[in-house]
Design a protein around this motif. Structure first.
Motif, PDB file in Angstrom:
ATOM      1  N   GLU A 118       2.538  44.307 -20.571  1.00  0.00           N
ATOM      2  CA  GLU A 118       2.642  45.768 -20.594  1.00  0.00           C
ATOM      3  C   GLU A 118       2.511  46.214 -22.042  1.00  0.00           C
ATOM      4  OE1 GLU A 118       5.987  48.990 -19.512  1.00  0.00           O
ATOM      5  OE2 GLU A 118       5.834  47.287 -18.175  1.00  0.00           O
ATOM      6  N   THR A 119       1.633  47.128 -22.332  1.00  0.00           N
ATOM      7  CA  THR A 119       1.389  47.594 -23.692  1.00  0.00           C
ATOM      8  C   THR A 119       2.488  48.571 -24.080  1.00  0.00           C
ATOM      9  OG1 THR A 119      -0.980  47.377 -23.373  1.00  0.00           O
ATOM     10  CG2 THR A 119      -0.251  48.734 -25.198  1.00  0.00           C
ATOM     11  N   LEU A 120       3.186  48.237 -25.180  1.00  0.00           N
ATOM     12  CA  LEU A 120       4.247  49.110 -25.696  1.00  0.00           C
ATOM     13  C   LEU A 120       3.725  50.030 -26.800  1.00  0.00           C
ATOM     14  CD1 LEU A 120       7.251  46.642 -25.924  1.00  0.00           C
ATOM     15  CD2 LEU A 120       6.822  48.357 -24.173  1.00  0.00           C
ATOM     16  N   PHE A 121       2.813  49.485 -27.600  1.00  0.00           N
ATOM     17  CA  PHE A 121       2.320  50.255 -28.741  1.00  0.00           C
ATOM     18  C   PHE A 121       0.894  49.817 -29.028  1.00  0.00           C
ATOM     19  CE2 PHE A 121       1.778  50.784 -33.335  1.00  0.00           C
ATOM     20  CZ  PHE A 121       2.101  52.123 -33.469  1.00  0.00           C
ATOM     21  N   ALA A 122       0.018  50.782 -29.165  1.00  0.00           N
ATOM     22  CA  ALA A 122      -1.373  50.487 -29.508  1.00  0.00           C
ATOM     23  C   ALA A 122      -1.883  51.620 -30.379  1.00  0.00           C
ATOM     24  CB  ALA A 122      -2.216  50.343 -28.259  1.00  0.00           C
ATOM     25  N   SER A 123      -2.029  51.348 -31.675  1.00  0.00           N
ATOM     26  CA  SER A 123      -2.529  52.360 -32.613  1.00  0.00           C
ATOM     27  C   SER A 123      -2.821  51.697 -33.947  1.00  0.00           C
ATOM     28  CB  SER A 123      -1.509  53.483 -32.785  1.00  0.00           C
ATOM     29  OG  SER A 123      -0.407  53.042 -33.504  1.00  0.00           O
ATOM     30  N   PRO A 124      -3.360  52.459 -34.907  1.00  0.00           N
ATOM     31  CA  PRO A 124      -3.557  51.882 -36.241  1.00  0.00           C
ATOM     32  C   PRO A 124      -2.192  51.589 -36.891  1.00  0.00           C
ATOM     33  CG  PRO A 124      -4.721  53.978 -36.029  1.00  0.00           C
ATOM     34  CD  PRO A 124      -3.911  53.791 -34.793  1.00  0.00           C
ATOM     35  N   ILE A 125      -2.214  50.674 -37.807  1.00  0.00           N
ATOM     36  CA  ILE A 125      -0.962  50.265 -38.482  1.00  0.00           C
ATOM     37  C   ILE A 125      -0.353  51.447 -39.234  1.00  0.00           C
ATOM     38  CG2 ILE A 125      -0.059  48.785 -40.319  1.00  0.00           C
ATOM     39  CD1 ILE A 125      -1.846  46.599 -39.362  1.00  0.00           C
ATOM     40  N   ARG A 126      -1.180  52.378 -39.656  1.00  0.00           N
ATOM     41  CA  ARG A 126      -0.678  53.538 -40.389  1.00  0.00           C
ATOM     42  C   ARG A 126       0.384  54.307 -39.601  1.00  0.00           C
ATOM     43  NH1 ARG A 126      -5.785  56.382 -41.525  1.00  0.00           N
ATOM     44  NH2 ARG A 126      -6.696  54.362 -41.818  1.00  0.00           N
ATOM     45  N   ARG A 127       0.256  54.378 -38.297  1.00  0.00           N
ATOM     46  CA  ARG A 127       1.212  55.128 -37.474  1.00  0.00           C
ATOM     47  C   ARG A 127       2.554  54.395 -37.388  1.00  0.00           C
ATOM     48  NH1 ARG A 127      -0.891  57.305 -32.032  1.00  0.00           N
ATOM     49  NH2 ARG A 127       1.240  58.077 -32.094  1.00  0.00           N
ATOM     50  N   ALA A 128       2.568  53.103 -37.542  1.00  0.00           N
ATOM     51  CA  ALA A 128       3.805  52.320 -37.491  1.00  0.00           C
ATOM     52  C   ALA A 128       4.378  52.094 -38.889  1.00  0.00           C
ATOM     53  CB  ALA A 128       3.551  50.989 -36.817  1.00  0.00           C
ATOM     54  N   ALA A 129       3.779  52.714 -39.882  1.00  0.00           N
ATOM     55  CA  ALA A 129       4.186  52.471 -41.271  1.00  0.00           C
ATOM     56  C   ALA A 129       5.558  53.063 -41.594  1.00  0.00           C
ATOM     57  CB  ALA A 129       3.147  53.026 -42.224  1.00  0.00           C
ATOM     58  N   ALA A 130       5.901  54.184 -41.011  1.00  0.00           N
ATOM     59  CA  ALA A 130       7.177  54.837 -41.365  1.00  0.00           C
ATOM     60  C   ALA A 130       8.389  53.953 -41.085  1.00  0.00           C
ATOM     61  CB  ALA A 130       7.289  56.171 -40.646  1.00  0.00           C
ATOM     62  N   PRO A 131       8.533  53.381 -39.880  1.00  0.00           N
ATOM     63  CA  PRO A 131       9.696  52.497 -39.666  1.00  0.00           C
ATOM     64  C   PRO A 131       9.651  51.249 -40.556  1.00  0.00           C
ATOM     65  CG  PRO A 131       8.652  53.034 -37.568  1.00  0.00           C
ATOM     66  CD  PRO A 131       7.803  53.591 -38.656  1.00  0.00           C
ATOM     67  N   TYR A 132       8.429  50.730 -40.758  1.00  0.00           N
ATOM     68  CA  TYR A 132       8.301  49.551 -41.617  1.00  0.00           C
ATOM     69  C   TYR A 132       8.699  49.875 -43.046  1.00  0.00           C
ATOM     70  CZ  TYR A 132       6.244  45.662 -44.148  1.00  0.00           C
ATOM     71  OH  TYR A 132       6.060  44.592 -44.978  1.00  0.00           O
ATOM     72  N   LEU A 133       8.248  51.004 -43.570  1.00  0.00           N
ATOM     73  CA  LEU A 133       8.600  51.393 -44.934  1.00  0.00           C
ATOM     74  C   LEU A 133      10.094  51.709 -45.055  1.00  0.00           C
ATOM     75  CD1 LEU A 133       5.544  53.534 -46.037  1.00  0.00           C
ATOM     76  CD2 LEU A 133       6.142  51.208 -46.732  1.00  0.00           C
ATOM     77  N   ALA A 134      10.677  52.266 -44.006  1.00  0.00           N
ATOM     78  CA  ALA A 134      12.125  52.506 -44.019  1.00  0.00           C
ATOM     79  C   ALA A 134      12.880  51.183 -44.106  1.00  0.00           C
ATOM     80  CB  ALA A 134      12.543  53.289 -42.783  1.00  0.00           C
ATOM     81  N   ALA A 135      12.424  50.198 -43.329  1.00  0.00           N
ATOM     82  CA  ALA A 135      13.062  48.879 -43.380  1.00  0.00           C
ATOM     83  C   ALA A 135      12.865  48.237 -44.758  1.00  0.00           C
ATOM     84  CB  ALA A 135      12.491  47.981 -42.283  1.00  0.00           C
TER      85      ALA A 135
END
Length: 155
Positions: free
Chosen positions: A40-57
């Motif tokens: 089941e696909t949970l997330f599918a997008s460019p890495i840029r859209r997932a950058a905020a949580p990663y940068l927060a971490a």
């Protein structure tokens, strides 16, 4: 001054960790990522859209590393100061012990003089003068002491 150095070192360390963790995001920002769980696909997008949580971490991790570095630096400084104070305390204890021993030696010496009836050494200077005045006078060269008899063998 030392606190400023400690703060700058912590900020530098935090920045280095954040930069090291954020660099891969810059290189891979154009790629697409797909996160699937049990087909089941949970997330599918460019890495840029997932950058905020990663940068927060990354920010939290960098800040915690910086604070840890500051804490270790402060702990090391405190340990150094504690070692200095303990060395000074030990020196003062040795000095105090030495002075106590000297005092005990003086007291033993005074007790020994008193037991030998020589406690006149403890009298103050006025008492010494009165003791000397009460003693019998010692004949001097101007007194009436004359030799008796003749000198034999002297020419």
């Amino acid at each position: 001054m030392k606190q400023t150095k400690r703060l700058l070192a912590g900020a530098y360390l935090s920045g280095v960790v954040f930069a090291a963790l954020a660099c891969p995001l810059l290189w891979l920002s154009d790629r697409h990522v797909t996160v699937e769980l049990e087909n089941e696909t949970l997330f599918a997008s460019p890495i840029r859209r997932a950058a905020a949580p990663y940068l927060a971490a990354c920010s939290v991790l960098g800040a915690s590393v910086g604070l840890t570095g500051m804490a270790l630096s402060g702990w090391r400084e405190t340990a150094r100061i504690k070692a200095q104070l303990e060395a000074e305390n030990n020196q003062l204890k040795r000095d105090l012990s030495s002075h106590r021993q000297e005092l005990e030696d003086i007291l033993l010496y005074n007790n020994r003089l008193q037991s030998m009836a020589l406690d006149g050494f403890f009298a103050d200077s006025n008492a010494d003068e009165t003791v000397l005045e009460a003693a019998s006078p010692i004949p001097t060269a101007t007194s009436s002491v004359r030799p008796s008899g003749s000198l034999v063998g002297m020419r």
